[in-house]
Design a protein around this motif. Sequence first.
Motif, PDB file in Angstrom:
ATOM      1  N   GLN A  48       0.846  -1.192   0.000  1.00 18.96           N
ATOM      2  CA  GLN A  48       0.000   0.000   0.000  1.00 18.96           C
ATOM      3  C   GLN A  48       0.887   1.249   0.000  1.00 18.96           C
ATOM      4  O   GLN A  48       0.555   2.255  -0.629  1.00 18.96           O
ATOM      5  N   ALA A  49       2.023   1.174   0.695  1.00 20.50           N
ATOM      6  CA  ALA A  49       2.959   2.307   0.707  1.00 20.50           C
ATOM      7  C   ALA A  49       3.523   2.560  -0.694  1.00 20.50           C
ATOM      8  O   ALA A  49       3.744   3.707  -1.077  1.00 20.50           O
ATOM      9  N   THR A  50       3.734   1.497  -1.472  1.00 24.17           N
ATOM     10  CA  THR A  50       4.213   1.647  -2.848  1.00 24.17           C
ATOM     11  C   THR A  50       3.202   2.447  -3.666  1.00 24.17           C
ATOM     12  O   THR A  50       3.576   3.362  -4.408  1.00 24.17           O
ATOM     13  N   LEU A  51       1.923   2.090  -3.539  1.00 25.92           N
ATOM     14  CA  LEU A  51       0.878   2.828  -4.254  1.00 25.92           C
ATOM     15  C   LEU A  51       0.898   4.308  -3.882  1.00 25.92           C
ATOM     16  O   LEU A  51       0.808   5.178  -4.744  1.00 25.92           O
ATOM     17  N   TYR A  52       1.020   4.590  -2.584  1.00 28.87           N
ATOM     18  CA  TYR A  52       1.024   5.979  -2.141  1.00 28.87           C
ATOM     19  C   TYR A  52       2.240   6.721  -2.690  1.00 28.87           C
ATOM     20  O   TYR A  52       2.121   7.849  -3.175  1.00 28.87           O
ATOM     21  N   GLU A  53       3.396   6.102  -2.633  1.00 26.78           N
ATOM     22  CA  GLU A  53       4.610   6.748  -3.136  1.00 26.78           C
ATOM     23  C   GLU A  53       4.510   7.046  -4.630  1.00 26.78           C
ATOM     24  O   GLU A  53       4.908   8.116  -5.081  1.00 26.78           O
ATOM     25  N   GLU A  54       3.972   6.105  -5.402  1.00 19.05           N
ATOM     26  CA  GLU A  54       3.958   6.242  -6.854  1.00 19.05           C
ATOM     27  C   GLU A  54       2.743   6.988  -7.402  1.00 19.05           C
ATOM     28  O   GLU A  54       2.816   7.556  -8.487  1.00 19.05           O
ATOM     29  N   ILE A  55       1.627   6.977  -6.676  1.00 18.48           N
ATOM     30  CA  ILE A  55       0.409   7.619  -7.170  1.00 18.48           C
ATOM     31  C   ILE A  55      -0.085   8.701  -6.214  1.00 18.48           C
ATOM     32  O   ILE A  55      -0.391   9.815  -6.615  1.00 18.48           O
ATOM     33  N   VAL A  85      -7.771   0.983  -2.917  1.00 17.85           N
ATOM     34  CA  VAL A  85      -8.247   2.329  -2.616  1.00 17.85           C
ATOM     35  C   VAL A  85      -8.441   2.534  -1.118  1.00 17.85           C
ATOM     36  O   VAL A  85      -8.002   3.536  -0.561  1.00 17.85           O
ATOM     37  N   LEU A  86      -9.081   1.581  -0.436  1.00 17.28           N
ATOM     38  CA  LEU A  86      -9.401   1.752   0.983  1.00 17.28           C
ATOM     39  C   LEU A  86      -8.454   1.004   1.921  1.00 17.28           C
ATOM     40  O   LEU A  86      -8.152   1.480   3.004  1.00 17.28           O
ATOM     41  N   GLY A  87      -8.036  -0.180   1.525  1.00 15.39           N
ATOM     42  CA  GLY A  87      -7.107  -0.951   2.328  1.00 15.39           C
ATOM     43  C   GLY A  87      -7.757  -1.668   3.494  1.00 15.39           C
ATOM     44  O   GLY A  87      -8.939  -1.977   3.479  1.00 15.39           O
ATOM     45  N   GLN A  88      -6.931  -1.906   4.516  1.00 19.25           N
ATOM     46  CA  GLN A  88      -7.360  -2.590   5.735  1.00 19.25           C
ATOM     47  C   GLN A  88      -7.251  -1.640   6.913  1.00 19.25           C
ATOM     48  O   GLN A  88      -6.645  -0.583   6.814  1.00 19.25           O
ATOM     49  N   ASP A  89      -7.779  -2.075   8.033  1.00 14.45           N
ATOM     50  CA  ASP A  89      -7.774  -1.242   9.236  1.00 14.45           C
ATOM     51  C   ASP A  89      -6.497  -1.459  10.054  1.00 14.45           C
ATOM     52  O   ASP A  89      -6.548  -1.716  11.252  1.00 14.45           O
ATOM     53  N   THR A  90      -5.355  -1.387   9.386  1.00 10.00           N
ATOM     54  CA  THR A  90      -4.045  -1.444  10.046  1.00 10.00           C
ATOM     55  C   THR A  90      -3.185  -0.345   9.445  1.00 10.00           C
ATOM     56  O   THR A  90      -3.460   0.127   8.342  1.00 10.00           O
ATOM     57  N   GLU A  91      -2.154   0.063  10.143  1.00 10.48           N
ATOM     58  CA  GLU A  91      -1.283   1.132   9.635  1.00 10.48           C
ATOM     59  C   GLU A  91      -0.652   0.719   8.303  1.00 10.48           C
ATOM     60  O   GLU A  91      -0.662   1.469   7.342  1.00 10.48           O
ATOM     61  N   GLU A  92      -0.109  -0.474   8.247  1.00 12.18           N
ATOM     62  CA  GLU A  92       0.550  -0.957   7.032  1.00 12.18           C
ATOM     63  C   GLU A  92      -0.454  -1.195   5.902  1.00 12.18           C
ATOM     64  O   GLU A  92      -0.142  -0.996   4.726  1.00 12.18           O
ATOM     65  N   GLY A  93      -1.684  -1.602   6.260  1.00 16.39           N
ATOM     66  CA  GLY A  93      -2.673  -1.956   5.262  1.00 16.39           C
ATOM     67  C   GLY A  93      -3.551  -0.809   4.787  1.00 16.39           C
ATOM     68  O   GLY A  93      -4.402  -1.010   3.928  1.00 16.39           O
ATOM     69  N   GLY A  95      -5.116   1.984   2.716  1.00 17.38           N
ATOM     70  CA  GLY A  95      -5.108   2.125   1.265  1.00 17.38           C
ATOM     71  C   GLY A  95      -4.707   3.512   0.800  1.00 17.38           C
ATOM     72  O   GLY A  95      -4.357   4.396   1.586  1.00 17.38           O
ATOM     73  N   LEU A  96      -4.794   3.693  -0.489  1.00 19.40           N
ATOM     74  CA  LEU A  96      -4.393   4.943  -1.130  1.00 19.40           C
ATOM     75  C   LEU A  96      -5.204   6.132  -0.619  1.00 19.40           C
ATOM     76  O   LEU A  96      -4.646   7.176  -0.266  1.00 19.40           O
ATOM     77  N   LEU A  97      -6.515   6.004  -0.561  1.00 14.69           N
ATOM     78  CA  LEU A  97      -7.365   7.124  -0.162  1.00 14.69           C
ATOM     79  C   LEU A  97      -7.103   7.599   1.278  1.00 14.69           C
ATOM     80  O   LEU A  97      -6.903   8.800   1.488  1.00 14.69           O
ATOM     81  N   PRO A  98      -7.078   6.720   2.275  1.00 17.54           N
ATOM     82  CA  PRO A  98      -6.777   7.207   3.626  1.00 17.54           C
ATOM     83  C   PRO A  98      -5.416   7.893   3.723  1.00 17.54           C
ATOM     84  O   PRO A  98      -5.252   8.874   4.449  1.00 17.54           O
ATOM     85  N   ARG A  99      -4.441   7.427   2.979  1.00 18.76           N
ATOM     86  CA  ARG A  99      -3.106   8.031   3.007  1.00 18.76           C
ATOM     87  C   ARG A  99      -3.119   9.424   2.368  1.00 18.76           C
ATOM     88  O   ARG A  99      -2.502  10.359   2.877  1.00 18.76           O
ATOM     89  N   VAL A 100      -3.831   9.566   1.259  1.00 14.37           N
ATOM     90  CA  VAL A 100      -3.919  10.865   0.589  1.00 14.37           C
ATOM     91  C   VAL A 100      -4.679  11.866   1.463  1.00 14.37           C
ATOM     92  O   VAL A 100      -4.254  13.005   1.627  1.00 14.37           O
ATOM     93  N   VAL A 101      -5.793  11.435   2.044  1.00 13.52           N
ATOM     94  CA  VAL A 101      -6.585  12.325   2.897  1.00 13.52           C
ATOM     95  C   VAL A 101      -5.760  12.757   4.112  1.00 13.52           C
ATOM     96  O   VAL A 101      -5.757  13.937   4.478  1.00 13.52           O
ATOM     97  N   GLN A 102      -5.047  11.831   4.728  1.00 13.51           N
ATOM     98  CA  GLN A 102      -4.196  12.187   5.860  1.00 13.51           C
ATOM     99  C   GLN A 102      -3.147  13.213   5.439  1.00 13.51           C
ATOM    100  O   GLN A 102      -2.926  14.213   6.124  1.00 13.51           O
ATOM    101  N   GLY A 103      -2.505  12.978   4.300  1.00 11.06           N
ATOM    102  CA  GLY A 103      -1.506  13.923   3.799  1.00 11.06           C
ATOM    103  C   GLY A 103      -2.101  15.294   3.526  1.00 11.06           C
ATOM    104  O   GLY A 103      -1.485  16.324   3.818  1.00 11.06           O
ATOM    105  N   LEU A 104      -3.312  15.323   3.013  1.00  8.48           N
ATOM    106  CA  LEU A 104      -3.993  16.578   2.716  1.00  8.48           C
ATOM    107  C   LEU A 104      -4.235  17.381   3.996  1.00  8.48           C
ATOM    108  O   LEU A 104      -3.897  18.561   4.080  1.00  8.48           O
ATOM    109  N   PHE A 105      -4.773  16.733   5.006  1.00  9.08           N
ATOM    110  CA  PHE A 105      -5.067  17.446   6.245  1.00  9.08           C
ATOM    111  C   PHE A 105      -3.800  17.796   7.028  1.00  9.08           C
ATOM    112  O   PHE A 105      -3.771  18.827   7.714  1.00  9.08           O
ATOM    113  N   GLU A 106      -2.757  17.003   6.893  1.00  7.94           N
ATOM    114  CA  GLU A 106      -1.476  17.381   7.509  1.00  7.94           C
ATOM    115  C   GLU A 106      -0.941  18.657   6.866  1.00  7.94           C
ATOM    116  O   GLU A 106      -0.424  19.539   7.551  1.00  7.94           O
TER     117      GLU A 106
END
Length: 149
Positions: A48-55, A85-93, A95-106
């Motif tokens: 999931q981190a790969t997806l976030y880094e690349e997209i 897109v959504l992933g799992q309910d773990t830090e490592e898992g 998905g792309l959308l929760p990571r992007v939203v977190q980055g946006l609000f940070e």
Amino acid sequence: LNGGQPTLCVACPSIQSLDITGGGKTQRFSYDRVYWSHNKEHPFFATQATLYEEIGKSMLKHALNGYNTCIFAYGQTGSGKSYSVLGQDTEEGRGLLPRVVQGLFEKFETMPASCERECVVSFLEIYNEQIRDLFCEDEASPAENEKER
């Protein structure tokens, strides 16, 4: 056939191609990027981190520059669209959308108070050529909702 059952093999020889073998023939398919997630030991395994880094980082940059961004997940049922897109309910898992939203609000938190910020989100599903607004509580399509108003 293997014991009366058809066999199909999918291999990932590069980050831009998939080989599909079945019936004694192998066919190669080429893509801009293949995200392989079937075996963590594979050299091209994508997390999931790969997806976030690349997209995701690029999406975040464009959104912060005032452009609309979109995640369009397309594929066969069970192919991993929701997981990507959504992933799992773990830090490592996550998905792309929760990571992007977190980055946006940070990023929002680091902006001066005088800077105007607005975040508008839509979740749409296209299934059997029907569009459904996933934020709409009833099962009526958006077009049907417009007729009722």
